[in-house]
Design a protein around this motif. Sequence first.
Motif, PDB file in Angstrom:
ATOM      1  N   GLY A   1     -10.295  -5.584  -0.830  1.00  0.00           N
ATOM      2  CA  GLY A   1      -9.939  -6.898  -1.367  1.00  0.00           C
ATOM      3  C   GLY A   1      -8.975  -7.628  -0.445  1.00  0.00           C
TER       4      GLY A   1
ATOM      5  N   TYR B   1      -5.808   8.543 -15.093  1.00  0.00           N
ATOM      6  CA  TYR B   1      -7.020   7.729 -14.942  1.00  0.00           C
ATOM      7  C   TYR B   1      -7.849   8.301 -13.808  1.00  0.00           C
ATOM      8  CZ  TYR B   1      -4.914   5.900 -10.778  1.00  0.00           C
ATOM      9  OH  TYR B   1      -4.380   5.812  -9.530  1.00  0.00           O
TER      10      TYR B   1
ATOM     11  N   ILE C   1       2.024  -3.726  -9.888  1.00  0.00           N
ATOM     12  CA  ILE C   1       3.097  -3.075  -9.135  1.00  0.00           C
ATOM     13  C   ILE C   1       3.770  -4.118  -8.254  1.00  0.00           C
ATOM     14  CG2 ILE C   1       3.643  -1.205  -7.493  1.00  0.00           C
ATOM     15  CD1 ILE C   1       2.176  -0.041  -9.798  1.00  0.00           C
TER      16      ILE C   1
ATOM     17  N   LEU D   1     -12.820 -11.591  -7.814  1.00  0.00           N
ATOM     18  CA  LEU D   1     -13.754 -11.855  -8.917  1.00  0.00           C
ATOM     19  C   LEU D   1     -14.973 -10.957  -8.864  1.00  0.00           C
ATOM     20  CD1 LEU D   1     -13.722 -15.756  -8.562  1.00  0.00           C
ATOM     21  CD2 LEU D   1     -12.383 -14.383 -10.171  1.00  0.00           C
TER      22      LEU D   1
ATOM     23  N   ARG E   1      -7.255 -13.776  -7.054  1.00  0.00           N
ATOM     24  CA  ARG E   1      -7.894 -12.820  -7.965  1.00  0.00           C
ATOM     25  C   ARG E   1      -9.247 -12.444  -7.387  1.00  0.00           C
ATOM     26  NH1 ARG E   1      -9.115 -12.655 -14.466  1.00  0.00           N
ATOM     27  NH2 ARG E   1      -6.879 -12.295 -14.507  1.00  0.00           N
TER      28      ARG E   1
ATOM     29  N   THR F   1       0.890  -6.524  -6.890  1.00  0.00           N
ATOM     30  CA  THR F   1      -0.481  -6.030  -6.767  1.00  0.00           C
ATOM     31  C   THR F   1      -1.008  -5.648  -8.143  1.00  0.00           C
ATOM     32  OG1 THR F   1       0.123  -5.101  -4.632  1.00  0.00           O
ATOM     33  CG2 THR F   1      -1.885  -4.240  -5.646  1.00  0.00           C
TER      34      THR F   1
ATOM     35  N   LYS G   1      -6.946  -3.616 -21.714  1.00  0.00           N
ATOM     36  CA  LYS G   1      -8.064  -4.550 -21.889  1.00  0.00           C
ATOM     37  C   LYS G   1      -9.246  -3.863 -22.560  1.00  0.00           C
ATOM     38  CE  LYS G   1      -6.189  -8.083 -19.725  1.00  0.00           C
ATOM     39  NZ  LYS G   1      -5.750  -9.262 -20.477  1.00  0.00           N
TER      40      LYS G   1
ATOM     41  N   LEU H   1       2.002   8.706 -11.307  1.00  0.00           N
ATOM     42  CA  LEU H   1       2.926   8.180 -12.307  1.00  0.00           C
ATOM     43  C   LEU H   1       2.884   9.024 -13.569  1.00  0.00           C
ATOM     44  CD1 LEU H   1       2.264   4.329 -12.166  1.00  0.00           C
ATOM     45  CD2 LEU H   1       4.255   5.574 -11.332  1.00  0.00           C
TER      46      LEU H   1
ATOM     47  N   THR I   1     -17.241  -7.966  -6.020  1.00  0.00           N
ATOM     48  CA  THR I   1     -17.132  -7.176  -4.789  1.00  0.00           C
ATOM     49  C   THR I   1     -17.842  -7.867  -3.623  1.00  0.00           C
ATOM     50  OG1 THR I   1     -18.955  -5.924  -5.712  1.00  0.00           O
ATOM     51  CG2 THR I   1     -16.830  -4.887  -5.784  1.00  0.00           C
TER      52      THR I   1
ATOM     53  N   LEU J   1       0.821  -1.220   0.000  1.00  0.00           N
ATOM     54  CA  LEU J   1       0.000   0.000   0.000  1.00  0.00           C
ATOM     55  C   LEU J   1       0.847   1.259   0.000  1.00  0.00           C
ATOM     56  CD1 LEU J   1      -2.726  -1.064   2.528  1.00  0.00           C
ATOM     57  CD2 LEU J   1      -3.004  -0.669   0.085  1.00  0.00           C
TER      58      LEU J   1
ATOM     59  N   GLY K   1      -7.496  -5.827  -8.358  1.00  0.00           N
ATOM     60  CA  GLY K   1      -7.810  -6.983  -9.198  1.00  0.00           C
ATOM     61  C   GLY K   1      -7.240  -8.290  -8.664  1.00  0.00           C
TER      62      GLY K   1
ATOM     63  N   LEU L   1     -16.005  -3.968   0.680  1.00  0.00           N
ATOM     64  CA  LEU L   1     -14.916  -4.429   1.545  1.00  0.00           C
ATOM     65  C   LEU L   1     -13.581  -4.360   0.785  1.00  0.00           C
ATOM     66  CD1 LEU L   1     -14.553  -5.598   4.411  1.00  0.00           C
ATOM     67  CD2 LEU L   1     -14.680  -7.878   3.416  1.00  0.00           C
TER      68      LEU L   1
HETATM   69  C1  LIG Z   1      -1.363   4.192 -10.885  1.00  0.00           C
HETATM   70  C2  LIG Z   1      -1.882   3.352  -9.766  1.00  0.00           C
HETATM   71  C3  LIG Z   1      -0.798   2.942  -8.868  1.00  0.00           C
HETATM   72  C4  LIG Z   1      -1.334   2.042  -7.836  1.00  0.00           C
HETATM   73  C5  LIG Z   1      -0.249   1.542  -6.908  1.00  0.00           C
HETATM   74  C6  LIG Z   1      -0.634   0.194  -6.355  1.00  0.00           C
HETATM   75  C7  LIG Z   1      -0.484   0.112  -4.904  1.00  0.00           C
HETATM   76  C8  LIG Z   1      -1.367  -0.910  -4.304  1.00  0.00           C
HETATM   77  C9  LIG Z   1      -2.841  -0.647  -4.500  1.00  0.00           C
HETATM   78  C10 LIG Z   1      -3.688  -1.628  -3.812  1.00  0.00           C
HETATM   79  C11 LIG Z   1      -5.138  -1.414  -4.103  1.00  0.00           C
HETATM   80  C12 LIG Z   1      -5.746  -0.441  -3.205  1.00  0.00           C
HETATM   81  C13 LIG Z   1      -7.154  -0.134  -3.540  1.00  0.00           C
HETATM   82  C14 LIG Z   1      -8.031  -1.207  -3.079  1.00  0.00           C
HETATM   83  C15 LIG Z   1      -9.242  -1.321  -3.612  1.00  0.00           C
HETATM   84  C16 LIG Z   1     -10.071  -2.449  -3.270  1.00  0.00           C
HETATM   85  O1  LIG Z   1      -9.836  -3.208  -2.369  1.00  0.00           O
HETATM   86  S1  LIG Z   1     -11.443  -2.687  -4.262  1.00  0.00           S
HETATM   87  C17 LIG Z   1     -12.203  -4.143  -3.591  1.00  0.00           C
HETATM   88  C18 LIG Z   1     -11.599  -5.419  -4.065  1.00  0.00           C
HETATM   89  N1  LIG Z   1     -11.760  -5.643  -5.473  1.00  0.00           N
HETATM   90  C19 LIG Z   1     -12.939  -5.970  -6.002  1.00  0.00           C
HETATM   91  O2  LIG Z   1     -13.953  -6.037  -5.331  1.00  0.00           O
HETATM   92  C20 LIG Z   1     -12.974  -6.279  -7.484  1.00  0.00           C
HETATM   93  C21 LIG Z   1     -13.863  -7.463  -7.748  1.00  0.00           C
HETATM   94  N2  LIG Z   1     -13.847  -7.814  -9.168  1.00  0.00           N
HETATM   95  C22 LIG Z   1     -14.673  -7.245 -10.084  1.00  0.00           C
HETATM   96  O3  LIG Z   1     -15.513  -6.419  -9.751  1.00  0.00           O
HETATM   97  C23 LIG Z   1     -14.506  -7.684 -11.515  1.00  0.00           C
HETATM   98  O4  LIG Z   1     -13.817  -8.904 -11.558  1.00  0.00           O
HETATM   99  C24 LIG Z   1     -13.714  -6.632 -12.377  1.00  0.00           C
HETATM  100  C25 LIG Z   1     -12.308  -6.367 -11.804  1.00  0.00           C
HETATM  101  C26 LIG Z   1     -14.517  -5.322 -12.473  1.00  0.00           C
HETATM  102  C27 LIG Z   1     -13.531  -7.200 -13.799  1.00  0.00           C
HETATM  103  O5  LIG Z   1     -14.761  -7.654 -14.238  1.00  0.00           O
HETATM  104  P1  LIG Z   1     -15.181  -7.435 -15.764  1.00  0.00           P
HETATM  105  O6  LIG Z   1     -15.125  -6.003 -16.124  1.00  0.00           O
HETATM  106  O7  LIG Z   1     -16.456  -8.150 -15.961  1.00  0.00           O
HETATM  107  O8  LIG Z   1     -13.976  -8.134 -16.506  1.00  0.00           O
HETATM  108  P2  LIG Z   1     -14.012  -9.289 -17.588  1.00  0.00           P
HETATM  109  O9  LIG Z   1     -14.826  -8.833 -18.765  1.00  0.00           O
HETATM  110  O10 LIG Z   1     -14.365 -10.580 -16.943  1.00  0.00           O
HETATM  111  O11 LIG Z   1     -12.464  -9.393 -18.024  1.00  0.00           O
HETATM  112  C28 LIG Z   1     -11.851  -8.364 -18.821  1.00  0.00           C
HETATM  113  C29 LIG Z   1     -10.362  -8.659 -18.852  1.00  0.00           C
HETATM  114  O12 LIG Z   1      -9.792  -8.341 -17.558  1.00  0.00           O
HETATM  115  C30 LIG Z   1      -9.242  -9.527 -16.952  1.00  0.00           C
HETATM  116  N3  LIG Z   1      -9.673  -9.529 -15.550  1.00  0.00           N
HETATM  117  C31 LIG Z   1     -10.917  -9.730 -15.106  1.00  0.00           C
HETATM  118  N4  LIG Z   1     -10.955  -9.634 -13.769  1.00  0.00           N
HETATM  119  C32 LIG Z   1      -9.697  -9.371 -13.371  1.00  0.00           C
HETATM  120  C33 LIG Z   1      -9.101  -9.196 -12.094  1.00  0.00           C
HETATM  121  N5  LIG Z   1      -9.791  -9.277 -10.964  1.00  0.00           N
HETATM  122  N6  LIG Z   1      -7.761  -8.969 -12.026  1.00  0.00           N
HETATM  123  C34 LIG Z   1      -7.019  -8.936 -13.148  1.00  0.00           C
HETATM  124  N7  LIG Z   1      -7.540  -9.096 -14.407  1.00  0.00           N
HETATM  125  C35 LIG Z   1      -8.860  -9.313 -14.509  1.00  0.00           C
HETATM  126  C36 LIG Z   1      -9.855 -10.717 -17.706  1.00  0.00           C
HETATM  127  O13 LIG Z   1      -8.998 -11.809 -17.684  1.00  0.00           O
HETATM  128  C37 LIG Z   1     -10.057 -10.134 -19.078  1.00  0.00           C
HETATM  129  O14 LIG Z   1      -8.836 -10.179 -19.777  1.00  0.00           O
HETATM  130  P3  LIG Z   1      -8.758 -11.017 -21.156  1.00  0.00           P
HETATM  131  O15 LIG Z   1      -9.129 -12.416 -20.781  1.00  0.00           O
HETATM  132  O16 LIG Z   1      -7.353 -10.871 -21.613  1.00  0.00           O
HETATM  133  O17 LIG Z   1      -9.749 -10.352 -22.061  1.00  0.00           O
END
Ligand SMILES: CCCCCCCCCCCCC/C=C/C(=O)SCCNC(=O)CCNC(=O)[C@H](O)C(C)(C)COP(=O)(O)OP(=O)(O)OC[C@H]1O[C@@H](n2cnc3c(N)ncnc32)[C@H](O)[C@@H]1OP(=O)(O)O
Length: 293
Positions: free
Chosen positions: A215, A82, A126, A246, A244, A144, A118, A77, A248, A68, A90, A213
Amino acid sequence: MARSDSEFNPDLLLAHKLPEVLDVAIYALGIGACGQDAVDSDELKFVYHENGQEHIQVLPTFVSLFSLGSLTDGLDLPGFKYDPSLLLHGQQYIEVYRPLPSKASLINKVSLAGLQDKGKAAILEIETRSYEQGSDELLCMNRTTVFLRGAGGFSNSSKPFSYKNYPSNQGLAVKIPQTQPSSALLYRLSGDYNPLHSDPNVAKLAGFPRPILHGLCTLGFAIKAIIKCICKGDPSAVKTISGRFLATVFPGETLITEMWLQGLRVIYQTKVKERNKAVLSGYVDIRGLSSSL
Ligand SMILES: CCCCCCCCCCCCC/C=C/C(=O)SCCNC(=O)CCNC(=O)[C@H](O)C(C)(C)COP(=O)(O)OP(=O)(O)OC[C@H]1O[C@@H](n2cnc3c(N)ncnc32)[C@H](O)[C@@H]1OP(=O)(O)O
């Protein structure tokens, strides 16, 4: 979802405060340790210095908090714009190389491990490598994956942009771990203050009926169940964690984790009981199935 061109929201950014000190006991409480039973003999050691136990024991998913630290800097960045309110966590991949100390100062080295277009979303990965201060031996690594809704479609050629700097292979019904309506409010005290998890208005703007909640909180519940059921309560048995997100989860929902042992790999899936919906899946590699496991 349409791509958003909005500039960063300073209020949201400033809300991402990180404590300098992360507390292993507050973390364990946040993922439900002793939530059903305050004297649970398998879980008390994660929240309290038990008789005869020198230190509080550290759950392996605690190390996910080290990733985090990248969030505040990562939001700025260059070459990447975005809408932060559309960011979802994810996936999370964790490797633990050495026994986790109950007290330590850490140095985190952060790098970009992947970027994919995508179409409807961009996926950013990251990597955070953590070392104990003064040591050049790696303690743990987090990868992450953030799913940036509305930020895809940036590829120039007909082939969608895809970059990854790591191999692609990294990617039983048990006692029911139950979240509480207050789970996200408690979990955020471990350092993720994103208002998506606490503020009903911010959640609505992000497209959810109420705060969701974290993730990493769901991941913590699931891996704690695996440690209890397969590792006989020994957190140091966990070597690698992959998950992963999937769908929320809403605070207060009941999480059921199913797990299957295949050699030294535990395949797991977590569902929300009330909606019979899979919300998390992945695997955990364990160090061995010795008599102590
Ligand atoms: C610049 C930013 C810097 C960031 C620095 C990072 C530091 C660390 C950050 C940590 C994060 C902090 C913030 C925290 C937030 C949370 O906790 S949010 C709560 C937890 N997450 C969720 O609840 C998400 C639950 N999942 C979903 O709602 C869905 O799965 C989705 C992510 C919205 C995707 O669903 P959908 O749009 O229907 O995708 P698809 O059509 O099925 O797939 C499209 C392509 O994306 C790939 N994919 C799908 N899901 C994921 C995933 N979870 N992770 C990674 N990739 C995913 C999928 O394979 C598809 O790809 P292709 O097969 O190549 O087409």
